[in-house]
Every structure is written in C-alpha cells, then in structure tokens.
Design a protein around this motif. Structure first.
Motif, PDB file in Angstrom:
ATOM      1  N   TYR A  79      94.865  33.261  36.550  1.00 22.98           N
ATOM      2  CA  TYR A  79      93.881  34.116  37.202  1.00 22.98           C
ATOM      3  C   TYR A  79      94.508  35.445  37.579  1.00 22.98           C
ATOM      4  N   ARG A  80      93.654  36.446  37.747  1.00 25.64           N
ATOM      5  CA  ARG A  80      94.089  37.732  38.275  1.00 25.64           C
ATOM      6  C   ARG A  80      92.914  38.384  38.990  1.00 25.64           C
ATOM      7  N   ARG A  81      93.234  39.188  39.989  1.00 28.75           N
ATOM      8  CA  ARG A  81      92.215  39.931  40.717  1.00 28.75           C
ATOM      9  C   ARG A  81      91.714  41.070  39.838  1.00 28.75           C
ATOM     10  N   VAL A  82      90.404  41.284  39.845  1.00 26.43           N
ATOM     11  CA  VAL A  82      89.793  42.370  39.092  1.00 26.43           C
ATOM     12  C   VAL A  82      88.766  43.065  39.978  1.00 26.43           C
ATOM     13  N   LYS A  83      88.345  44.232  39.563  1.00 24.86           N
ATOM     14  CA  LYS A  83      87.316  44.948  40.297  1.00 24.86           C
ATOM     15  C   LYS A  83      85.964  44.254  40.118  1.00 24.86           C
ATOM     16  N   CYS A  84      85.155  44.322  41.148  1.00 23.03           N
ATOM     17  CA  CYS A  84      83.816  43.743  41.100  1.00 23.03           C
ATOM     18  C   CYS A  84      82.824  44.795  40.593  1.00 23.03           C
ATOM     19  N   HIS A  85      82.074  44.448  39.579  1.00 28.56           N
ATOM     20  CA  HIS A  85      81.040  45.341  39.050  1.00 28.56           C
ATOM     21  C   HIS A  85      79.677  44.788  39.466  1.00 28.56           C
ATOM     22  N   ARG A  86      78.966  45.533  40.283  1.00 31.37           N
ATOM     23  CA  ARG A  86      77.694  45.076  40.828  1.00 31.37           C
ATOM     24  C   ARG A  86      76.547  45.991  40.389  1.00 31.37           C
ATOM     25  N   ASN A  87      75.375  45.407  40.278  1.00 31.29           N
ATOM     26  CA  ASN A  87      74.174  46.183  40.004  1.00 31.29           C
ATOM     27  C   ASN A  87      73.519  46.580  41.319  1.00 31.29           C
ATOM     28  N   GLY A  88      73.196  47.856  41.478  1.00 31.57           N
ATOM     29  CA  GLY A  88      72.584  48.322  42.707  1.00 31.57           C
ATOM     30  C   GLY A  88      73.586  48.504  43.820  1.00 31.57           C
ATOM     31  N   GLY A  89      73.077  48.753  45.015  1.00 32.42           N
ATOM     32  CA  GLY A  89      73.941  49.033  46.153  1.00 32.42           C
ATOM     33  C   GLY A  89      74.310  47.793  46.943  1.00 32.42           C
ATOM     34  N   MET A  90      75.163  47.986  47.943  1.00 33.16           N
ATOM     35  CA  MET A  90      75.479  46.895  48.864  1.00 33.16           C
ATOM     36  C   MET A  90      74.208  46.472  49.579  1.00 33.16           C
ATOM     37  N   LEU A 124      74.810  40.177  57.289  1.00 29.84           N
ATOM     38  CA  LEU A 124      75.506  39.605  56.143  1.00 29.84           C
ATOM     39  C   LEU A 124      75.586  40.680  55.070  1.00 29.84           C
ATOM     40  N   ILE A 125      76.799  40.931  54.571  1.00 30.37           N
ATOM     41  CA  ILE A 125      77.002  41.989  53.579  1.00 30.37           C
ATOM     42  C   ILE A 125      77.320  41.351  52.229  1.00 30.37           C
ATOM     43  N   THR A 126      76.498  41.664  51.223  1.00 35.38           N
ATOM     44  CA  THR A 126      76.663  41.097  49.888  1.00 35.38           C
ATOM     45  C   THR A 126      76.612  42.201  48.834  1.00 35.38           C
ATOM     46  N   ASN A 127      76.886  41.794  47.588  1.00 35.45           N
ATOM     47  CA  ASN A 127      76.818  42.702  46.437  1.00 35.45           C
ATOM     48  C   ASN A 127      77.759  43.904  46.595  1.00 35.45           C
ATOM     49  N   VAL A 128      78.957  43.623  47.067  1.00 36.39           N
ATOM     50  CA  VAL A 128      79.936  44.683  47.310  1.00 36.39           C
ATOM     51  C   VAL A 128      80.764  44.907  46.046  1.00 36.39           C
ATOM     52  N   ASN A 136      61.532  50.340  62.172  1.00 34.47           N
ATOM     53  CA  ASN A 136      60.684  49.155  62.351  1.00 34.47           C
ATOM     54  C   ASN A 136      61.212  47.926  61.605  1.00 34.47           C
ATOM     55  N   TRP A 137      62.528  47.884  61.366  1.00 31.21           N
ATOM     56  CA  TRP A 137      63.139  46.736  60.682  1.00 31.21           C
ATOM     57  C   TRP A 137      62.933  45.468  61.503  1.00 31.21           C
ATOM     58  N   ARG A 138      63.022  44.320  60.789  1.00 30.35           N
ATOM     59  CA  ARG A 138      62.863  43.021  61.441  1.00 30.35           C
ATOM     60  C   ARG A 138      64.005  42.088  61.034  1.00 30.35           C
ATOM     61  N   PHE A 139      64.343  41.155  61.916  1.00 31.00           N
ATOM     62  CA  PHE A 139      65.370  40.174  61.599  1.00 31.00           C
ATOM     63  C   PHE A 139      64.944  39.362  60.375  1.00 31.00           C
ATOM     64  N   GLY A 140      65.917  39.093  59.510  1.00 33.80           N
ATOM     65  CA  GLY A 140      65.638  38.361  58.286  1.00 33.80           C
ATOM     66  C   GLY A 140      65.436  39.253  57.077  1.00 33.80           C
ATOM     67  N   GLN A 141      65.298  40.554  57.290  1.00 31.59           N
ATOM     68  CA  GLN A 141      65.102  41.477  56.186  1.00 31.59           C
ATOM     69  C   GLN A 141      66.434  41.884  55.567  1.00 31.59           C
ATOM     70  N   THR A 142      66.389  42.279  54.290  1.00 35.46           N
ATOM     71  CA  THR A 142      67.564  42.752  53.557  1.00 35.46           C
ATOM     72  C   THR A 142      67.354  44.189  53.118  1.00 35.46           C
ATOM     73  N   PHE A 143      68.356  45.028  53.313  1.00 30.23           N
ATOM     74  CA  PHE A 143      68.264  46.450  52.977  1.00 30.23           C
ATOM     75  C   PHE A 143      69.414  46.821  52.035  1.00 30.23           C
ATOM     76  N   GLU A 144      69.158  47.801  51.208  1.00 36.76           N
ATOM     77  CA  GLU A 144      70.172  48.214  50.226  1.00 36.76           C
ATOM     78  C   GLU A 144      70.761  49.558  50.587  1.00 36.76           C
ATOM     79  N   GLY A 145      72.094  49.629  50.519  1.00 34.08           N
ATOM     80  CA  GLY A 145      72.791  50.879  50.832  1.00 34.08           C
ATOM     81  C   GLY A 145      73.474  51.441  49.609  1.00 34.08           C
ATOM     82  N   LYS A 146      74.516  52.222  49.830  1.00 35.65           N
ATOM     83  CA  LYS A 146      75.276  52.824  48.734  1.00 35.65           C
ATOM     84  C   LYS A 146      76.208  51.778  48.112  1.00 35.65           C
ATOM     85  N   GLN A 147      76.885  52.181  47.046  1.00 34.47           N
ATOM     86  CA  GLN A 147      77.809  51.293  46.362  1.00 34.47           C
ATOM     87  C   GLN A 147      79.128  52.006  46.121  1.00 34.47           C
ATOM     88  N   PHE A 148      80.224  51.234  46.198  1.00 33.81           N
ATOM     89  CA  PHE A 148      81.545  51.795  45.939  1.00 33.81           C
ATOM     90  C   PHE A 148      81.691  52.169  44.469  1.00 33.81           C
TER      91      PHE A 148
END
Length: 250
Positions: free
Chosen positions: A148-159, A173-177, A238-250
């Motif tokens: 195994y080796r560490r590699v960069k993560c390639h994601r579609n869309g933002g965090m 919870l932060i995903t899709n990084v 007007n955000w609510r708990f349980g919602q997911t929002f998309e931000g920028k990406q590295f």
C-alpha cells in the motif's frame, strides 16, 4: 551555467526525486474483506460517515488496524492497494484499487495474527469491501499479502458539511475531502461570531459548545499536510440540523 546555478538545479532535482520517492514508496501489509449482502461496507463505522454510499465512498472504503487508524486521525485518507507475492490468490498483473479510510478494524487478541487476529497491534491491515477486494484478489482467499501507499484523494464536487446537535451543542461531519483527505483542524464562524476552533468528537465529527442557529455558517478546514481552505457562507441563516451543505474543494 554557472557553478551556483548548477548547484541550485542539482538541489532542486534531489529534492524533487526525494519527494517523488516518498510518494511512490510501497509498504507491506495484509488485507481481508467483509462479506456484506450488497458486496460493500455501508454500516456506520468509527469515522462517523454513516451510509458510505451517501457519502460517495461506497465499496471503495476500508477499515484500518490500530497501527494505521491512528485513533481516527487517518479517517478520510486515501490508500492505493495491490495484492502481491501470491500466485494463487492475487489477480494477474497485480491491479490496484484506491480506498478511503472509513472505519476501524478492532484487534482480537484471542486469535493469532496469522489466523483471525489480523488487526492485532502492531499489524498493518486493511479490511476491504468484498467488491473492492475482488478487484485485486480471488474471493477464495481469506487473507492476502498487499502493498500500500498513501495517495491524493480525488473527489467530485466540494467538501460536504453535515450539521447536527442542538442549540447548545453544535456538531459537523466533514466528508468528501480532497487532497490529503485527512482533516486535522476545523473552525466555524457565524455571522455574529468570530472564528471558533472546533474539537474532534470522534472520526471526522467536530464539535463546539455554542449556539449558531439563525446565522449563516462558514468553515475553515486544515488537512494533514497543513493546507487550509475557507468556505464562506456555505449554509444560509435558515439552516437546520441534519442538513448537508457543500463548500470549496482542495
């Protein structure tokens, strides 16, 4: 070219080659697979991701032994794996797969490391989905040697930022990084606050004890390589708990 210029070029090449060697370096480990009904790992694991299909990791996810999991700080990191050194189990040509660290493979000290205690310390072991395992080895194998080796993560869309908690206990919870995949520090900012450092609750769930309701939210995320990215006003007031929002990406 002068002597000084030649020396600078030489140093640059040495550093570049050294960096590439570090990125390219393969390490030895072992791998097994989890037999799920739909050939993937979808249950909530030690990183807090929940349903891995909804978080886009799906079958290309893995549970890591204690040595690799590093108390949850490796969650979200990406690894390239290939089966090696076994002509009967490994697929011809040693094809590789890219996996995301999404769970912890707990030790079982009642069993030996070569039969059942795969994840006992200090073993380096990956528990893969059945579907991903089938891309590198035959399913008749119980455990296979891998590199195994560490590699960069390639994601579609933002965090993605999924908010939960209550008026006095705020979590995200932060995903899709992308890039490193591993988040090591998070700050949140409401429209009526400054930047507030968040503490790791577990996995990639971060928390702070403050009421942020009714305020647009911004996030500052730092990865394991020290890169920081700020996503401003990802959630409206007007955000609510349980919602997911998309931000920028590295």
């Amino acid at each position: 070219m002068g002597a000084l210029q030649a020396m600078v070029v030489c140093l640059f090449l040495v550093r570049a080659c050294t960096t590439n060697a570090q990125v390219e370096q393969w390490k030895s480990a072992t791998a097994t697979y989890s037999k799920e009904t739909d050939a993937s790992i979808i249950t909530e694991g030690a990183c807090g991701y929940g349903d891995l299909h909804k978080t886009s990791y799906g079958k290309y996810s893995a549970g890591l032994s204690t040595m690799l999991f590093n108390r949850g700080s490796t969650c979200g990191g990406c690894f390239e794996l290939r089966c090696v050194d076994h002509i009967l189990w490994c697929l011809q040509g040693s094809p590789s797969v890219i996996l995301t660290a999404t769970d912890f493979c707990p030790p079982n000290f009642g069993l030996p490391t070569d039969y059942g205690g795969w994840c006992n310390f200090p073993q380096e072991h990956f528990e893969m989905s059945e579907a991903a395992f089938a891309e590198i080895a035959g399913l008749h194998a119980d455990i296979v040697p891998v590199q195994y080796r560490r590699v960069k993560c390639h994601r579609n869309g933002g965090m993605r930022f999924t908010v939960s908690g209550n008026s006095h206990y705020y979590q995200v919870l932060i995903t899709n990084v992308g890039l490193d995949g591993e988040v090591v520090a998070v700050k949140v900012k409401g429209s009526r606050t400054g930047w507030i450092p968040m503490a790791r609750n577990w996995g990639q769930i971060w928390q702070c004890n403050i009421n942020l309701e009714g305020q647009p939210l911004s996030f500052e995320v730092t990865t394991s390589s020290g890169k920081t990215l700020t996503s401003y006003n990802v959630a409206s007031g007007n955000w609510r708990f349980g919602q997911t929002f998309e931000g920028k990406q590295f």
